[in-house]
Design a protein around this motif. Structure first.
Motif, PDB file in Angstrom:
ATOM      1  N   HIS A 122       0.856  -1.123   0.122  1.00  0.00           N
ATOM      2  CA  HIS A 122       0.089  -0.040   0.027  1.00  0.00           C
ATOM      3  C   HIS A 122       0.820   1.283  -0.039  1.00  0.00           C
ATOM      4  O   HIS A 122       0.514   2.119   0.726  1.00  0.00           O
ATOM      5  N   LEU A 123       1.811   1.233  -0.589  1.00  0.00           N
ATOM      6  CA  LEU A 123       2.766   2.500  -0.945  1.00  0.00           C
ATOM      7  C   LEU A 123       3.234   2.693  -2.273  1.00  0.00           C
ATOM      8  O   LEU A 123       4.328   2.642  -2.873  1.00  0.00           O
ATOM      9  N   PRO A 124       2.068   2.740  -3.315  1.00  0.00           N
ATOM     10  CA  PRO A 124       2.459   2.732  -4.717  1.00  0.00           C
ATOM     11  C   PRO A 124       2.941   4.001  -5.144  1.00  0.00           C
ATOM     12  O   PRO A 124       3.706   4.231  -6.352  1.00  0.00           O
ATOM     13  N   GLU A 125       2.760   5.250  -4.401  1.00  0.00           N
ATOM     14  CA  GLU A 125       3.362   6.254  -4.886  1.00  0.00           C
ATOM     15  C   GLU A 125       4.638   6.934  -4.170  1.00  0.00           C
ATOM     16  O   GLU A 125       5.126   7.871  -4.590  1.00  0.00           O
ATOM     17  N   LEU A 126       5.415   6.000  -3.432  1.00  0.00           N
ATOM     18  CA  LEU A 126       6.328   6.396  -2.665  1.00  0.00           C
ATOM     19  C   LEU A 126       7.617   5.570  -3.098  1.00  0.00           C
ATOM     20  O   LEU A 126       8.730   5.783  -2.640  1.00  0.00           O
ATOM     21  N   GLY A 127       7.584   4.969  -4.359  1.00  0.00           N
ATOM     22  CA  GLY A 127       8.973   4.432  -4.782  1.00  0.00           C
ATOM     23  C   GLY A 127      10.135   5.090  -5.027  1.00  0.00           C
ATOM     24  O   GLY A 127      11.294   4.637  -4.944  1.00  0.00           O
ATOM     25  N   GLY A 128       9.945   6.596  -5.155  1.00  0.00           N
ATOM     26  CA  GLY A 128      11.055   7.382  -5.432  1.00  0.00           C
ATOM     27  C   GLY A 128      11.689   7.917  -4.257  1.00  0.00           C
ATOM     28  O   GLY A 128      12.492   8.855  -4.355  1.00  0.00           O
ATOM     29  N   ARG A 129      11.126   7.919  -3.093  1.00  0.00           N
ATOM     30  CA  ARG A 129      11.471   8.263  -1.769  1.00  0.00           C
ATOM     31  C   ARG A 129      12.589   7.643  -1.130  1.00  0.00           C
ATOM     32  O   ARG A 129      12.837   6.286  -1.541  1.00  0.00           O
ATOM     33  N   PHE A 130      13.613   8.232  -0.111  1.00  0.00           N
ATOM     34  CA  PHE A 130      14.433   7.507   0.515  1.00  0.00           C
ATOM     35  C   PHE A 130      14.049   7.228   1.741  1.00  0.00           C
ATOM     36  O   PHE A 130      12.926   7.541   2.311  1.00  0.00           O
ATOM     37  N   PRO A 131      14.522   6.150   2.311  1.00  0.00           N
ATOM     38  CA  PRO A 131      14.111   5.690   3.668  1.00  0.00           C
ATOM     39  C   PRO A 131      13.941   6.779   4.716  1.00  0.00           C
ATOM     40  O   PRO A 131      12.969   6.861   5.493  1.00  0.00           O
ATOM     41  N   PHE A 132      14.852   7.948   4.743  1.00  0.00           N
ATOM     42  CA  PHE A 132      14.706   8.788   5.818  1.00  0.00           C
ATOM     43  C   PHE A 132      13.495   9.688   5.565  1.00  0.00           C
ATOM     44  O   PHE A 132      13.142  10.548   6.446  1.00  0.00           O
ATOM     45  N   GLN A 133      12.842   9.678   4.221  1.00  0.00           N
ATOM     46  CA  GLN A 133      11.738  10.132   4.127  1.00  0.00           C
ATOM     47  C   GLN A 133      10.300   9.635   4.477  1.00  0.00           C
ATOM     48  O   GLN A 133       9.112  10.048   4.213  1.00  0.00           O
ATOM     49  N   LEU A 134      10.490   8.291   4.919  1.00  0.00           N
ATOM     50  CA  LEU A 134       9.558   7.548   5.699  1.00  0.00           C
ATOM     51  C   LEU A 134       9.179   7.426   6.970  1.00  0.00           C
ATOM     52  O   LEU A 134      10.289   7.665   7.786  1.00  0.00           O
ATOM     53  N   SER A 135       7.970   7.152   7.508  1.00  0.00           N
ATOM     54  CA  SER A 135       7.789   6.864   8.811  1.00  0.00           C
ATOM     55  C   SER A 135       8.359   5.398   9.139  1.00  0.00           C
ATOM     56  O   SER A 135       8.658   4.810   8.196  1.00  0.00           O
ATOM     57  N   GLY A 136       8.427   5.168  10.422  1.00  0.00           N
ATOM     58  CA  GLY A 136       8.836   3.793  10.932  1.00  0.00           C
ATOM     59  C   GLY A 136       8.151   2.693  10.356  1.00  0.00           C
ATOM     60  O   GLY A 136       8.715   1.551   9.942  1.00  0.00           O
ATOM     61  N   GLY A 137       6.847   2.709  10.355  1.00  0.00           N
ATOM     62  CA  GLY A 137       5.962   1.906  10.010  1.00  0.00           C
ATOM     63  C   GLY A 137       6.003   1.620   8.266  1.00  0.00           C
ATOM     64  O   GLY A 137       5.962   0.545   7.878  1.00  0.00           O
ATOM     65  N   GLN A 138       6.339   2.748   7.605  1.00  0.00           N
ATOM     66  CA  GLN A 138       6.579   2.826   6.166  1.00  0.00           C
ATOM     67  C   GLN A 138       7.892   2.051   5.986  1.00  0.00           C
ATOM     68  O   GLN A 138       8.022   1.015   4.801  1.00  0.00           O
TER      69      GLN A 138
END
Length: 352
Positions: A122-138
């Protein structure tokens, strides 16, 4: 033969016996939890299955193949760690596709698999982000997707939710279980959280001091614990001491109060035995469905949100009981004389 067959597994670190005669047969598609306190051997067992630790003795067979002498990358296993272990310099998509890239898969196949996994978590739009831009759950979802992207035969998760807050843990464990069922992948999940194990698992392996004390489905583990350790570790428990007065009729006394169990007792008259009762099996006041009771004095009342926990002092021992919190409920006051009722069928008996 079981899909994962662990036979007589042992692990020593020097003279310290960490895992003792561990045996487990796991069917294809099962979700198994290793549950126990820190230092009980559950993570060491998982790491031996993964190939990160070498057994001192015993065998591990996956889909009929003995893997003890194979390196981790030769076992076709997906692993999810507590600390995510994502590559900070790679995007979400690159992290998910990393294992496929190392395996030399074509770029088009990698891209398609990454898109599929992003949809599953359920993260189809976040493929271009880096890990530091995500929450812990993501981040933990991405770690799960990376482990699954290679289509492993076996998925191993080592306390993957312990670094997350309570609400995220609940929602993410539901997602992990839903994904596991959808893909039908055989899964081993290590946790010290009994609620996680009870809510997610087909079967639970309760471990203590390197030993698998009991293996069973959640209902059996909770309601019919095989040992006193299992009874005390899984759920909240009232552990009480009683004296047998007539073993044939199941008659005992607890702090001088007579109780007649619904079954004979395998102990001599005058012997000391241990009793165990879950707080939710007790109630204040008499109930039509109960056949046992104790009298005592309210020691304290704890408000736990949806539950009120009342602790009642007997003549030297204390029992705790749980009742659902409702607006119409008037909790008892400290010092009140009360009767605690229960069904004797719910009483677990062990040696004193």
């Amino acid at each position: 033969m079981a899909f994962l067959d662990i036979t007589r597994l042992e692990k020593f670190y020097g003279t310290t016996h960490v895992v003792k005669d561990f045996n487990l047969a796991v069917e294809k598609g099962e979700f198994i939890s290793f549950l126990g306190p820190s230092g009980c051997g559950k993570t060491t067992t998982l790491r031996m299955v993964a190939g990160f630790e070498t057994p001192s003795s015993g065998s591990i067979r996956i889909d009929g193949r003995d893997v003890v002498n194979l390196r981790p990358n030769q076992r076709n296993i997906g692993m999810v760690f507590q600390a995510y272990a994502l590559f900070p310099n790679l995007t979400v998509a690159q992290n998910i596709g990393f294992g496929l890239k190392v395996a030399g898969r074509p770029r088009a196949e990698i891209d398609e698999r990454v898109r599929e996994m992003l949809g599953i978590i359920h993260l189809p739009e976040l493929g271009g982000r880096f890990p530091f831009q995500l929450s812990g759950g993501q981040q933990q979802r991405v770690a799960l997707a990376r482990a699954l992207a290679i289509r492993p035969k076996l998925l191993l998760l080592d306390e993957p939710l312990s670094a997350l807050d309570a609400k995220i843990r609940v929602s993410l464990r539901q997602e992990i279980r839903a994904i596991q069922k959808k893909l039908g992948i055989t899964t081993i999940y290590v946790t010290h959280d009994q609620e996680e194990a009870l809510s997610m698992s087909d079967r639970i392996v309760v471990m203590n001091a390197g030993v698998a004390e009991q293996v069973g489905d959640p209902f059996t583990i909770y309601n019919r614990p095989a040992t006193r350790f299992v009874a005390g570790f899984v759920g909240t428990l009232n552990a009480l001491d009683a004296i047998v007065t007539d073993p044939a009729t199941g008659s005992i006394t607890l702090d001088g109060q007579p109780i007649r169990l619904n079954r004979p007792i395998d102990a001599a008259a005058g012997a000391s035995i241990g009793l165990a009762l879950r707080p939710e099996t007790l109630a204040l006041g008499p109930r039509p469905e109960t056949d046992g009771s104790l009298r005592g004095t309210v020691r304290d009342v704890q408000f736990l949100g949806s539950v009120l926990r009342v602790r009642v002092a007997l003549d030297g021992q204390v029992v705790a009981l749980d009742s659902f919190n409702t607006a119409a409920l008037r909790p008892p006051a400290v010092g009140d004389a009360v009767e605690v009722s229960f069904a004797t069928a719910d009483v677990l008996v062990s040696d004193g």
